[in-house]
Enzyme design. Structure first.
Site, PDB file in Angstrom:
ATOM      1  CG  HIS A 173      26.200 -19.552 -13.321  1.00 29.76           C
ATOM      2  ND1 HIS A 173      25.647 -20.052 -12.168  1.00 29.76           N
ATOM      3  CD2 HIS A 173      26.730 -18.342 -12.996  1.00 29.76           C
ATOM      4  CE1 HIS A 173      25.820 -19.196 -11.185  1.00 29.76           C
ATOM      5  NE2 HIS A 173      26.466 -18.143 -11.651  1.00 29.76           N
ATOM      6  NE  ARG A 174      28.465 -19.502  -9.280  1.00 31.08           N
ATOM      7  CZ  ARG A 174      27.791 -19.534  -8.140  1.00 31.08           C
ATOM      8  NH1 ARG A 174      27.895 -20.606  -7.367  1.00 31.08           N
ATOM      9  NH2 ARG A 174      27.031 -18.530  -7.757  1.00 31.08           N
ATOM     10  CD  GLU A 214      29.843 -16.425 -14.146  1.00 33.71           C
ATOM     11  OE1 GLU A 214      29.935 -15.537 -13.281  1.00 33.71           O
ATOM     12  OE2 GLU A 214      29.730 -17.643 -13.861  1.00 33.71           O
ATOM     13  CG  ASP A 233      32.130 -16.455  -9.959  1.00 36.95           C
ATOM     14  OD1 ASP A 233      31.444 -15.475 -10.262  1.00 36.95           O
ATOM     15  OD2 ASP A 233      31.696 -17.622  -9.963  1.00 36.95           O
ATOM     16  CG  HIS A 264      30.394 -17.854  -6.283  1.00 37.39           C
ATOM     17  ND1 HIS A 264      29.784 -17.733  -5.053  1.00 37.39           N
ATOM     18  CD2 HIS A 264      29.707 -17.054  -7.129  1.00 37.39           C
ATOM     19  CE1 HIS A 264      28.767 -16.900  -5.152  1.00 37.39           C
ATOM     20  NE2 HIS A 264      28.691 -16.473  -6.405  1.00 37.39           N
ATOM     21  CD  GLU A 308      30.469 -12.116 -10.575  1.00 40.17           C
ATOM     22  OE1 GLU A 308      30.145 -11.561  -9.496  1.00 40.17           O
ATOM     23  OE2 GLU A 308      29.851 -13.085 -11.062  1.00 40.17           O
ATOM     24  CE  LYS A 349      31.586 -13.197  -6.591  1.00 39.80           C
ATOM     25  NZ  LYS A 349      30.255 -13.490  -7.189  1.00 39.80           N
ATOM     26  CG  ASP A 362      23.479 -23.197 -12.372  1.00 40.64           C
ATOM     27  OD1 ASP A 362      24.458 -22.423 -12.428  1.00 40.64           O
ATOM     28  OD2 ASP A 362      22.598 -23.114 -11.488  1.00 40.64           O
TER      29      ASP A 362
END
Length: 625
Positions: free
Chosen positions: A241-242, A268, A270, A283, A343, A345, A463
């Site tokens: 995640h990120r 992943e 953003d 993000h 992703e 946003k 995370d």
């Protein structure tokens, strides 16, 4: 791609590939017709023509066709005799019968080149087998680097020695940067470490041996589905995640690199657009939380963003980390194993979506990206702009008919909040029945991982991907085999300078306990070790794992080297008083290393400077003399 999935897919292809070997034409580069569910035969060669086939390029060593076999010989244990062939393929299975006719010793080897330039130049990746194949490194995946050194990423013993005079049927399945070694129909070892090129082809190599090859078959195979295979030892894909945001500042290249090194299947990130339409990895819609800038990203240019610090808020060890663009992340990931879960946003204009997708298309990375969004218009525009781009739908709630919604948006995955999915777990089966994957966000608790695994989700966004990789590996230890451990970070032989950091990460199989030390002191996986705190010279990360059937260990040695830039970094550290710093910088600027060392030593003796920074500065200066 999970190990269990690799094993199942590899075994599933074997009977079909064997049938193709009997029926395919015995000529090089003649594709065979394939049914809708059959892999396409790209090349089938039995060397019955008596000569090296057209399109096969002997670039090093002695190559000939003798008695219906291709024979390669190297003149010494240092020569890698090479012949290249075939087209550039992303997903393929190559089979070949190998026989060692003569060897200098049992450590000499033959290899299938998995990605090699047509002219045989470095770098290239190979699947290697020794004549003493049952040795601990009897089978390997390895890279010959551009500097003509070796980077061996994975090793394993084969079930028996190939020896000399014996035909052995081997196969390697390659899907992107992941590969599986199959020795005499037995899956032995897998890797996710291949770096793929845009033009690399296949090849055969002989080292310190005379090796004959026969019945070469190459077939194209499909990408693994993103839906999870069924089985008691099947585990969900790991989605960083990120990036690895648990150990590095989110959405930075440091976090992306750390996530890739853990073995996560997906990274992943953003993306928003700046005011001048550049896709920026961030993000929040504003710069304030994760950078030293302020205001809305939409109100500033990419050039302004490029000068911001996106690491200091997380840790001083990451000071100076820039805010990356989407192009930066794609360039870092190109040719490597993980896929990008991108992703958007939103809201984004149609033109901004065209720009974002063009960044992916220009790099020929459509097959490495799944674009997801909560914004439905983003998905509609993306589908219109690029029909071949895979899409995923993010949801904060569960739709009354999630499968119907997923089909309406033509997505491959439906990715809901875990907080909502746990209220309607039956939605997972509904989506799977429609062929749609389910990858919920954001779950960091191992107790919840267990629930998600048992419910059958296809991936978990977390995370802490390093922890989940290890947790998954422990779960599949249902067979009492010897444990294995691989250090994925730091790389063995890495050279560090001041300012670099080490993030220990290991991947294990069949292990229930992991002990990691750095220079003899216990460290946690995912912790940050700052090179600014280390003495010059070699440092060792050591990992010991324990499983039902015993222990395994691995080590990686890194070297800290001195540099003028590193001295500047040490001299400007927070523990160095200003008047000492100014003197040190003046000496460094003049490259007067003796004076630099003397100033540091005198400051320590006077008590003006702590022993640790002072001794490091003096040692670095002495090393540069």
């Amino acid at each position: 791609m999970r190990l269990a999935q690799l094993t199942v897919s590899a075994l599933a292809v074997m009977p079909l590939a064997s049938a193709l070997l009997v029926t395919a034409p015995a000529t090089s580069d003649v594709p065979a017709a394939a049914g809708p569910d059959e892999p396409r035969v790209v090349l089938s060669e039995d060397f019955s023509g008596g000569e090296i086939p057209d399109g096969w390029n002997a670039v090093e060593g002695a190559w000939s066709v003798e008695d219906g076999r291709l024979v390669g010989a190297s003149e010494s244990s240092s020569q890698q005799s090479r012949i290249t062939f075939g087209p550039n393929l992303r997903n393929y299975r190559v089979e070949v019968t190998v026989r060692f006719d003569e060897v200098v010793n049992s450590a000499r080897w033959a290899a299938v080149a998995l990605d090699i330039a047509a002219d045989g130049s470095t770098p290239w990746w190979i699947a290697t087998m020794r004549s003493g194949t049952s040795a601990h490194n009897g089978l390997e995946f390895a890279q010959r680097t551009a500097s003509n050194s070796w980077n061996v990423t994975d090793t394993a013993p084969a079930p028996y020695d190939a020896g000399t005079g014996n035909d052995v049927r081997v196969a390697i399945e390659v899907r992107g940067s992941r590969a599986t070694w199959i020795f005499d129909d037995e899956v032995v070892v897998s890797t996710a470490a291949l770096h793929r090129s845009d033009e690399g082809v296949l090849g055969l190599i002989a080292n310190g041996a005379t090796v004959s090859f026969d019945d070469v078959l190459v077939v194209e195979i499909d990408d693994d589905p993103i839906t999870r295979p069924i089985g008691p030892d099947s585990v969900p894909a790991v989605i960083a995640h990120r990036g690895y945001s648990g150990v590095a500042p989110e959405n930075t290249l440091a976090a992306v690199e750390a996530g890739m090194r853990t073995g996560a299947e997906y990274i992943e990130i953003d993306v928003h657009s700046s005011t001048d339409g550049v896709p920026i990895v961030l993000h929040d819609s504003t710069l304030d939380r994760t950078t030293d800038g302020t205001g809305a990203l939409r109100d500033v240019t990419a050039d302004y963003v490029s000068g911001l610090d996106a690491g200091s808020w997380f840790s001083a060890a990451f000071a100076g980390q820039p805010v990356p663009t989407l192009a930066d992340v794609l360039d870092l990931m190109k040719g490597r194993a993980p896929e990008l879960l991108l992703e958007i946003k939103g809201p984004e204009t149609y033109d901004e979506m065209v720009t974002t997708i063009d960044v992916i298309r220009e790099r020929d990375q459509l097959d490495q990206v799944i674009l997801q969004s909560f914004d439905e218009q983003v998905l509609r525009d993306a589908r219109e702009i690029e029909p071949d781009l895979r899409l995923a739908l993010l949801r904060s709630t569960i739709d009354s008919d999630p499968a119907a919604v997923a089909r309406d948006f033509d997505v491959v995955s439906y990715n809901p909040s875990w907080a909502r999915l746990q209220d309607r777990p039956e939605a997972i089966a509904e989506l799977h029945d429609a062929g749609i994957a389910v990858m919920p966000y954001t779950v960091n608790d191992p107790d919840q991982w267990e629930i998600l695994r048992d419910l059958g989700v296809d991936g978990v966004i977390t995370d802490h991907p390093g922890r989940l990789v290890g947790w998954n590996a422990r779960h599949v230890q249902t067979v009492p085999e010897e444990p294995t451990v691989q250090i994925v970070s730091p790389a063995d032989g890495a050279v560090l300078r001041r300012g670099d950091v080490i993030v220990p990460a290991v991947v294990t199989e069949r292990a229930h306990d992991i002990q990691i030390t750095f220079d003899g002191e216990p460290v946690e996986q995912g912790s940050v070790i700052d090179a600014d705190s280390l003495e010059l010279g070699e440092h060792t990360l050591f990992a010991v794992v324990t499983g039902v059937a015993g222990e395994a260990e691995a080590s990686a040695v890194v070297t800290v080297e001195a540099s003028a830039e590193g001295l500047v970094r040490l001299a400007t550290g927070p523990e160095v008083p200003k008047h000492i710093r100014d003197q040190l910088l003046a000496a460094i600027d003049q490259q007067d290393w003796s004076r630099t060392a003397r100033l540091a030593e005198q400051a320590v003796n006077r008590g003006d400077l702590g022993a640790h920074p002072g001794e490091l500065i003096a040692a670095d200066a002495h090393a540069l003399r």
